[in-house]
Design a protein around this motif. Sequence first.
Motif, PDB file in Angstrom:
ATOM      1  N   PRO A   8       0.867  -1.159  -0.071  1.00 21.63           N
ATOM      2  CA  PRO A   8      -0.076  -0.059   0.264  1.00 21.63           C
ATOM      3  C   PRO A   8       0.847   1.120   0.086  1.00 21.63           C
ATOM      4  O   PRO A   8       1.791   1.304   0.886  1.00 21.63           O
ATOM      5  N   PRO A  11      -3.358   3.686   1.373  1.00 18.67           N
ATOM      6  CA  PRO A  11      -4.354   2.529   1.543  1.00 18.67           C
ATOM      7  C   PRO A  11      -5.638   2.875   1.046  1.00 18.67           C
ATOM      8  O   PRO A  11      -6.283   3.992   1.225  1.00 18.67           O
ATOM      9  N   GLY A  12      -6.477   1.842   0.130  1.00 18.22           N
ATOM     10  CA  GLY A  12      -7.421   1.956  -0.744  1.00 18.22           C
ATOM     11  C   GLY A  12      -7.484   2.631  -1.794  1.00 18.22           C
ATOM     12  O   GLY A  12      -8.337   2.641  -2.342  1.00 18.22           O
ATOM     13  N   GLN A  13      -6.325   3.369  -2.054  1.00 11.65           N
ATOM     14  CA  GLN A  13      -6.471   4.120  -3.271  1.00 11.65           C
ATOM     15  C   GLN A  13      -5.346   3.788  -4.372  1.00 11.65           C
ATOM     16  O   GLN A  13      -5.628   3.473  -5.467  1.00 11.65           O
ATOM     17  N   ASP A  15      -1.999   1.472  -4.791  1.00 14.66           N
ATOM     18  CA  ASP A  15      -0.818   0.282  -4.279  1.00 14.66           C
ATOM     19  C   ASP A  15       0.055  -0.107  -5.277  1.00 14.66           C
ATOM     20  O   ASP A  15      -0.237   0.211  -6.524  1.00 14.66           O
ATOM     21  N   GLU A  27      -6.481  -8.031 -10.300  1.00 15.29           N
ATOM     22  CA  GLU A  27      -7.502  -7.177  -9.623  1.00 15.29           C
ATOM     23  C   GLU A  27      -8.350  -6.453 -10.970  1.00 15.29           C
ATOM     24  O   GLU A  27      -9.791  -6.220 -10.554  1.00 15.29           O
ATOM     25  N   ASP A  31     -12.680  -7.035 -12.072  1.00 15.95           N
ATOM     26  CA  ASP A  31     -13.358  -6.023 -12.339  1.00 15.95           C
ATOM     27  C   ASP A  31     -14.190  -6.130 -13.668  1.00 15.95           C
ATOM     28  O   ASP A  31     -15.373  -5.331 -13.735  1.00 15.95           O
ATOM     29  N   ASN A 123     -13.359   1.759 -12.708  1.00 10.66           N
ATOM     30  CA  ASN A 123     -13.515   1.444 -11.480  1.00 10.66           C
ATOM     31  C   ASN A 123     -11.987   1.367 -10.759  1.00 10.66           C
ATOM     32  O   ASN A 123     -11.473   1.755  -9.707  1.00 10.66           O
ATOM     33  N   ILE A 124     -11.094   0.718 -11.558  1.00  9.99           N
ATOM     34  CA  ILE A 124      -9.605   0.214 -11.103  1.00  9.99           C
ATOM     35  C   ILE A 124      -8.832   0.205 -12.182  1.00  9.99           C
ATOM     36  O   ILE A 124      -9.198   0.064 -13.411  1.00  9.99           O
ATOM     37  N   ARG A 147      -7.369   2.846  -7.496  1.00  8.33           N
ATOM     38  CA  ARG A 147      -8.547   2.359  -7.245  1.00  8.33           C
ATOM     39  C   ARG A 147      -9.481   3.701  -7.014  1.00  8.33           C
ATOM     40  O   ARG A 147      -9.048   4.633  -6.378  1.00  8.33           O
ATOM     41  N   GLY A 148     -10.756   3.293  -7.357  1.00  7.64           N
ATOM     42  CA  GLY A 148     -11.697   4.380  -7.050  1.00  7.64           C
ATOM     43  C   GLY A 148     -11.934   5.181  -8.224  1.00  7.64           C
ATOM     44  O   GLY A 148     -11.190   5.456  -9.158  1.00  7.64           O
TER      45      GLY A 148
END
Length: 300
Positions: A8, A11-13, A15, A27, A31, A123-124, A147-148
């Motif tokens: 990361p 984190p969450g955005q 990596d 990943e 999707d 999305n990614i 991500r996002g």
Amino acid sequence: MSKTTIIPLIPGQIDIVTSKGEYNFQEVMDDFPNAETIFVTTYNISARRNELIHSLGEATEHAEVRIITNIPARHDQYFGNAPRERASQSIERYTQRLDPSNNENLATSFNFSNHSKVIMTENIAYIGSANFSDESDQSRETGFLVRGQDLVKVISENLLPILIDEGIPYFGSMLDDKKILLSFLLSRLEGAASVIRDGLFTFVGHPFEDQEVYNIHDPFLGSSDLEGLLEVLDEIEGELDNEFREVAGLEDLADLIDIDSINVIRALCDYDTQFMNLQILIRLSMHQIYYLNRWFITKT
């Protein structure tokens, strides 16, 4: 042993993803069933395996899919042995696998200077070293996962237009086939010229080496370099004699090619001693000029 490591950054955005034995962009592929848009730019696709191309085909049932690819010229497995048939065979294989004419949700483009690898949905996004090729799981590949939708939108609005504008759209027509083939041959011609240029010239200057000059200390011009140039010229001339005048939109193209210049280059390359003697002569002359300048500087 298959292994993927996620590191990361935000984190969450964002990596870092590194893997061997698995797809570095798995990943993003996960999707695909949820995506409305899919974008792929890659240096190459698989010549024989179908898993990844099949995944794009399935995704066109619910998503708009765009793929931009190069056609690698340096891999022997993509070509036949006959020089004049090599490019057209490779083009044909790629265009058949990516033919959008029977799928309204697939857009295909070719870019023969492309080495970018971007695989993304809305999305990614993956940006990294891995080609969208079934063989890419065999190597250590590393890249970024973004991500996002907000962050991915930044990529979509700023990077994708650059990549798309450089590509040549393909729609499955004879005219498209010939345009792609000519662009491919032009790319190979530029590559052959660059090899010769890199062998004979170097860069000097201070503080930046930004002046291109003849390499008086270590110029090199090998017979294989000349053979590479000749091969591309033969393919270009062969294709011009092969139905080009019968293709709507290309009737006058052959008249734009300077065959006389091609013949002059061929005559020089056929007798590589002329080039070698010229290289020796230039080298001696440049040495004489160099030492003459040094003598002049010391005397003044």
